[in-house]
Scaffold this motif. Sequence first.
Motif, mmCIF file in Angstrom:
data_model
loop_
_atom_site.group_PDB
_atom_site.id
_atom_site.type_symbol
_atom_site.label_atom_id
_atom_site.label_comp_id
_atom_site.label_asym_id
_atom_site.label_seq_id
_atom_site.Cartn_x
_atom_site.Cartn_y
_atom_site.Cartn_z
ATOM 1 N N GLN A 53 0.951 -13.717 -18.294
ATOM 2 C CA GLN A 53 1.310 -12.471 -18.881
ATOM 3 C C GLN A 53 2.704 -12.553 -18.250
ATOM 4 O OE1 GLN A 53 -1.099 -9.556 -16.892
ATOM 5 N NE2 GLN A 53 -2.822 -10.313 -18.046
ATOM 6 N N ALA A 54 3.078 -12.847 -17.313
ATOM 7 C CA ALA A 54 4.707 -12.718 -16.980
ATOM 8 C C ALA A 54 5.587 -13.723 -17.788
ATOM 9 C CB ALA A 54 4.995 -13.278 -15.287
ATOM 10 N N ILE A 55 5.017 -14.996 -18.227
ATOM 11 C CA ILE A 55 5.649 -15.831 -19.022
ATOM 12 C C ILE A 55 5.738 -15.062 -20.433
ATOM 13 C CG2 ILE A 55 5.183 -18.098 -20.017
ATOM 14 C CD1 ILE A 55 3.993 -19.217 -17.415
ATOM 15 N N GLN A 56 4.669 -14.653 -20.829
ATOM 16 C CA GLN A 56 4.678 -13.956 -22.289
ATOM 17 C C GLN A 56 5.764 -12.817 -22.069
ATOM 18 O OE1 GLN A 56 0.917 -12.456 -22.745
ATOM 19 N NE2 GLN A 56 0.207 -14.407 -23.934
ATOM 20 N N LEU A 57 5.983 -12.121 -21.115
ATOM 21 C CA LEU A 57 6.986 -11.011 -21.137
ATOM 22 C C LEU A 57 8.241 -11.692 -21.046
ATOM 23 C CD1 LEU A 57 5.269 -8.240 -18.597
ATOM 24 C CD2 LEU A 57 5.770 -8.126 -21.088
ATOM 25 N N ILE A 58 8.721 -12.566 -20.055
ATOM 26 C CA ILE A 58 9.619 -13.565 -19.932
ATOM 27 C C ILE A 58 10.245 -13.864 -21.352
ATOM 28 C CG2 ILE A 58 10.883 -15.298 -18.963
ATOM 29 C CD1 ILE A 58 9.443 -15.062 -16.411
ATOM 30 N N PHE A 59 9.395 -14.296 -22.219
ATOM 31 C CA PHE A 59 9.605 -15.043 -23.358
ATOM 32 C C PHE A 59 10.281 -13.818 -24.394
ATOM 33 C CE2 PHE A 59 8.753 -15.581 -28.138
ATOM 34 C CZ PHE A 59 9.498 -16.717 -28.309
ATOM 35 N N VAL A 60 9.630 -12.483 -24.475
ATOM 36 C CA VAL A 60 10.367 -11.416 -25.311
ATOM 37 C C VAL A 60 11.809 -11.281 -24.523
ATOM 38 C CG1 VAL A 60 10.212 -8.999 -25.516
ATOM 39 C CG2 VAL A 60 7.921 -10.604 -25.420
ATOM 40 N N ALA A 61 11.812 -11.116 -23.126
ATOM 41 C CA ALA A 61 12.992 -10.730 -22.458
ATOM 42 C C ALA A 61 14.093 -11.786 -22.692
ATOM 43 C CB ALA A 61 12.761 -10.662 -21.029
ATOM 44 N N VAL A 62 13.848 -13.112 -22.816
ATOM 45 C CA VAL A 62 15.059 -14.025 -23.012
ATOM 46 C C VAL A 62 15.482 -14.069 -24.409
ATOM 47 C CG1 VAL A 62 14.110 -15.418 -20.952
ATOM 48 C CG2 VAL A 62 13.637 -16.221 -23.354
ATOM 49 N N THR A 63 14.575 -13.403 -25.046
ATOM 50 C CA THR A 63 15.159 -13.631 -26.497
ATOM 51 C C THR A 63 15.904 -12.254 -27.067
ATOM 52 O OG1 THR A 63 13.133 -12.531 -27.395
ATOM 53 C CG2 THR A 63 13.263 -15.115 -27.468
ATOM 54 N N ARG A 64 16.117 -11.464 -26.211
ATOM 55 C CA ARG A 64 16.639 -10.229 -26.462
ATOM 56 C C ARG A 64 18.547 -9.985 -26.257
ATOM 57 N NH1 ARG A 64 13.574 -9.951 -29.807
ATOM 58 N NH2 ARG A 64 11.374 -9.800 -29.146
ATOM 59 N N PRO A 65 18.937 -10.751 -25.149
ATOM 60 C CA PRO A 65 20.514 -10.663 -24.931
ATOM 61 C C PRO A 65 21.388 -11.456 -25.673
ATOM 62 C CG PRO A 65 19.457 -11.981 -23.211
ATOM 63 C CD PRO A 65 18.304 -11.451 -24.061
ATOM 64 N N THR A 66 22.366 -10.749 -26.312
ATOM 65 C CA THR A 66 23.370 -11.754 -27.125
ATOM 66 C C THR A 66 24.403 -12.394 -26.224
ATOM 67 O OG1 THR A 66 24.882 -9.620 -27.219
ATOM 68 C CG2 THR A 66 23.048 -9.880 -28.917
ATOM 69 N N HIS A 67 24.631 -11.839 -25.025
ATOM 70 C CA HIS A 67 25.593 -12.588 -24.016
ATOM 71 C C HIS A 67 25.333 -12.830 -22.819
ATOM 72 C CE1 HIS A 67 28.004 -10.345 -27.160
ATOM 73 N NE2 HIS A 67 28.794 -11.113 -26.884
ATOM 74 N N LEU A 68 24.469 -12.278 -21.987
ATOM 75 C CA LEU A 68 23.928 -12.585 -20.602
ATOM 76 C C LEU A 68 22.415 -12.280 -20.455
ATOM 77 C CD1 LEU A 68 25.007 -13.192 -17.805
ATOM 78 C CD2 LEU A 68 25.154 -10.793 -17.341
ATOM 79 N N LEU A 69 22.018 -13.469 -19.748
ATOM 80 C CA LEU A 69 20.555 -13.309 -19.446
ATOM 81 C C LEU A 69 20.749 -13.805 -17.799
ATOM 82 C CD1 LEU A 69 17.415 -13.505 -19.724
ATOM 83 C CD2 LEU A 69 17.459 -15.638 -20.193
ATOM 84 N N ALA A 70 20.119 -12.866 -17.070
ATOM 85 C CA ALA A 70 20.104 -13.034 -15.576
ATOM 86 C C ALA A 70 18.693 -12.963 -15.175
ATOM 87 C CB ALA A 70 21.115 -12.169 -14.931
ATOM 88 N N PHE A 71 18.381 -14.019 -14.114
ATOM 89 C CA PHE A 71 17.172 -13.824 -13.214
ATOM 90 C C PHE A 71 17.602 -13.429 -11.865
ATOM 91 C CE2 PHE A 71 15.405 -16.016 -16.799
ATOM 92 C CZ PHE A 71 14.000 -15.631 -16.685
ATOM 93 N N ALA A 72 16.816 -12.704 -11.262
ATOM 94 C CA ALA A 72 16.980 -12.329 -9.887
ATOM 95 C C ALA A 72 15.546 -12.486 -9.150
ATOM 96 C CB ALA A 72 17.508 -10.720 -9.576
#
Length: 99
Positions: A53-72
């Motif tokens: 489920q986390a991987i599915q959410l991450i897929f949605v999240a990583v396809t949204r930003p136009t300039h910066l993607l950050a993981f903490a």
Amino acid sequence: MAGTIQRAKGESHTATLILDCLGRTGQKYDVGQAIAFLAGQGELTRASETVKQAIQLIFVAVTRPTHLLAFATLKDHAAPHTAVLEDRGWLIRDVSPPR
């Protein structure tokens, strides 16, 4: 304005921060466990349902930003995968205070 991954579905924006936190059971950091899959080092068939489920959410999240993607995430969670991620073009920074 901060929001959830689910609220961003279908939208694009300048930056996304994916913050690792305890899972619902209070025992796992699901995003930290999903990092292995981002590095191509995990077997999806062996992953728990919460990690899937986390991987599915991450897929949605990583396809949204136009300039910066950050993981903490905790350094210990990322450490086994940093070399592979850096080889794939990721810029990894440790922002923990010196001890």
